[in-house]
Write an enzyme that holds these catalytic residues in place. Structure first.
Site, PDB file in Angstrom:
ATOM      1  N   HIS A 200      -5.872 -19.707  -5.327  1.00  0.00           N
ATOM      2  CA  HIS A 200      -6.332 -18.294  -5.090  1.00  0.00           C
ATOM      3  C   HIS A 200      -5.352 -17.589  -5.535  1.00  0.00           C
ATOM      4  CE1 HIS A 200      -9.810 -18.225  -1.707  1.00  0.00           C
ATOM      5  NE2 HIS A 200      -9.971 -18.929  -3.042  1.00  0.00           N
TER       6      HIS A 200
ATOM      7  N   TYR B  17     -10.340  -9.543   4.248  1.00  0.00           N
ATOM      8  CA  TYR B  17     -10.064  -9.248   5.692  1.00  0.00           C
ATOM      9  C   TYR B  17     -10.633  -7.664   5.619  1.00  0.00           C
ATOM     10  CZ  TYR B  17      -6.107 -13.092   5.510  1.00  0.00           C
ATOM     11  OH  TYR B  17      -5.708 -14.140   5.707  1.00  0.00           O
TER      12      TYR B  17
ATOM     13  N   PRO C  82      -3.604 -15.544  13.751  1.00  0.00           N
ATOM     14  CA  PRO C  82      -4.034 -16.146  12.486  1.00  0.00           C
ATOM     15  C   PRO C  82      -4.094 -14.983  11.284  1.00  0.00           C
ATOM     16  CG  PRO C  82      -5.742 -15.967  13.922  1.00  0.00           C
ATOM     17  CD  PRO C  82      -4.767 -15.378  14.620  1.00  0.00           C
TER      18      PRO C  82
ATOM     19  N   LYS D  67      -0.133 -17.566   8.683  1.00  0.00           N
ATOM     20  CA  LYS D  67       1.440 -18.131   8.695  1.00  0.00           C
ATOM     21  C   LYS D  67       1.320 -19.257   9.601  1.00  0.00           C
ATOM     22  CE  LYS D  67       1.962 -16.127   5.840  1.00  0.00           C
ATOM     23  NZ  LYS D  67       2.368 -16.336   4.670  1.00  0.00           N
TER      24      LYS D  67
ATOM     25  N   TYR E 136       2.606 -12.968   1.871  1.00  0.00           N
ATOM     26  CA  TYR E 136       1.186 -13.824   2.129  1.00  0.00           C
ATOM     27  C   TYR E 136       1.491 -15.091   1.257  1.00  0.00           C
ATOM     28  CZ  TYR E 136      -3.582 -14.500   2.633  1.00  0.00           C
ATOM     29  OH  TYR E 136      -4.877 -14.876   3.012  1.00  0.00           O
TER      30      TYR E 136
END
Length: 391
Positions: free
Chosen positions: A75, A203, A294, A298, A385
């Site tokens: 991704h 998200y 979550p 991580k 990220y």
């Protein structure tokens, strides 16, 4: 009493313990692994699926990345959706790096297969595990299996046995310090054999709560909604989930394909850190020392970073250099707290808090608009990220 001798006794046969055993085996360091459950139970646990690129390279180093590269999905970004507005975090453009979608269950299976093929010694379904002599220079681990008592004589003990394991509890209470933030909600997650609603993760912050559109493959999706801690899985029919998930995802739900779920569970959210991560001959790694919510993916990645650091420290010890062992706890914790900060930041931004005041909700809006309007702010999100440096 049955006596076993090894260099490193690893408590916990999850991905942390298995990866540590593999990295050490590659360097010629002898290990044995014990766990209170069996392989089928460990492999069946549904966990994370987003890998930092540093995690991918560590699995490559371990020699267990062939199937990952064949079946994993790279991704280049992910999306934040906030009350109908959308902003894509361009990971590749902002950092030059990607993340990989590949389930923790698959990593565990790959590691089990390789360790079994190479003759790893496992003890499953053990009970009454005890850790002794941690500061004596002569550490040992005792356990019972099938009514027989065993004692492991070793140089070091690696506690990779998770939040509820015995390893952390072996550190005296006057030495151990813990820090915790328990969040007032949980995540209800489902697995469904349908193509994901989008090519990248979404998200979403909605007035009714958080939602996450994730995936395990091109044909299997992993979806979540924020729920009350008092909720039970039985309270959530598939129909109720799909209605709630679609509402929270908003316009991003266009093209959503629903179907019967084949796994459904509720997980509470917490941030937790234990210090130090070393006590004498005992070294903690992964969930035994820290838990992250979550949000931001991580947990597994932080554990892999610990294991990478710890494996190098053990190998250096057997080459005559203890500086890495001495530095392990401080160095691991420095990275852990940065992961905790990012997970806390993203959790605070994307969830609805029951006690949240109108002021705090406006702060969420301001934070989202700042990220959406600032390349520097988006880059900060992207850097965390894709993963902070491993060493």
């Amino acid at each position: 009493m049955n006596t076993i001798k090894t260099q490193i006794c690893i408590i916990g046969a999850g991905p942390s313990g298995l990866l540590l055993a593999q990295l050490l085996a590659n360097a010629g360091v002898d290990t044995m692994v014990l766990d209170r459950k069996d392989r089928a139970y460990i492999e069946g646990r549904i966990r994370a699926g987003i890998l930092e690129w540093g995690t991918v390279t560590t699995l490559e180093e371990a020699g267990v990345a062939e199937r990952l590269h064949r079946e994993g999905i790279a991704h280049d970004g992910f999306e934040l959706a906030f009350e109908g507005e959308r902003h894509r975090i361009d990971l590749k453009g902002l950092t030059g790096q990607q993340v990989m979608v590949y389930g923790q269950t698959e990593i565990t299976r790959d590691l089990f297969d390789k360790r079994t093929e190479e003759g790893q010694i496992f003890y499953y379904n053990v009970e009454d595990v005890t850790l002794d002599g941690l500061k004596s220079g002569d550490p040992s681990v005792g356990f019972t299996q099938n009514g027989n008592r065993y004692e492991v004589s070793c140089d070091f003990i690696a506690g990779c046995d998770g939040y509820h394991g015995v390893s952390r509890q072996a550190i005296p209470a006057d030495i151990l310090k813990t820090y915790e933030r328990v969040y007032p909600f949980g995540w209800l997650g489902i697995l469904v054999d349908q193509p994901p609603v989008a090519h990248e993760l979404i998200y979403a912050n909605h007035a009714r709560g958080f939602a996450l559109a994730s995936m395990r493959s091109q044909t299997r999706s992993r979806y979540y909604v924020q729920c009350d801690l008092s909720d039970r899985v039985e309270d959530w029919s598939d129909d109720r989930f799909w209605e709630e998930f679609s509402n929270r995802l908003g316009p991003a739900a266009d093209g959503l394909r629903t179907g019967p779920s084949f796994e459904k569970s509720i997980a509470p959210l917490r941030s937790f850190v234990a210090e130090p991560m070393r006590y004498g001959a005992l070294f903690l790694a992964g969930d035994a020392a820290h838990i992250v919510p979550p949000t931001g993916a991580k947990g597994l990645n932080a554990a892999v970073a610990d294991v990478r650091l710890l494996s190098r420290a053990f190998v250096a010890h057997y080459e005559g250099d203890d500086t890495r062992l001495e530095a392990y706890s401080a160095k691991a914790l420095d990275r852990v707290w940065k992961c905790e900060r990012f997970s806390w930041q993203l959790s605070t931004l994307m969830h609805q808090f029951p006690e949240g005041s109108p002021f705090e909700k406006r702060m969420q809006q301001a934070d989202f608009h700042y990220i959406a309007g600032s390349e520097a702010a988006s880059r900060s999100i992207a850097e965390n990220y894709v993963g902070l440096p491993l060493e």
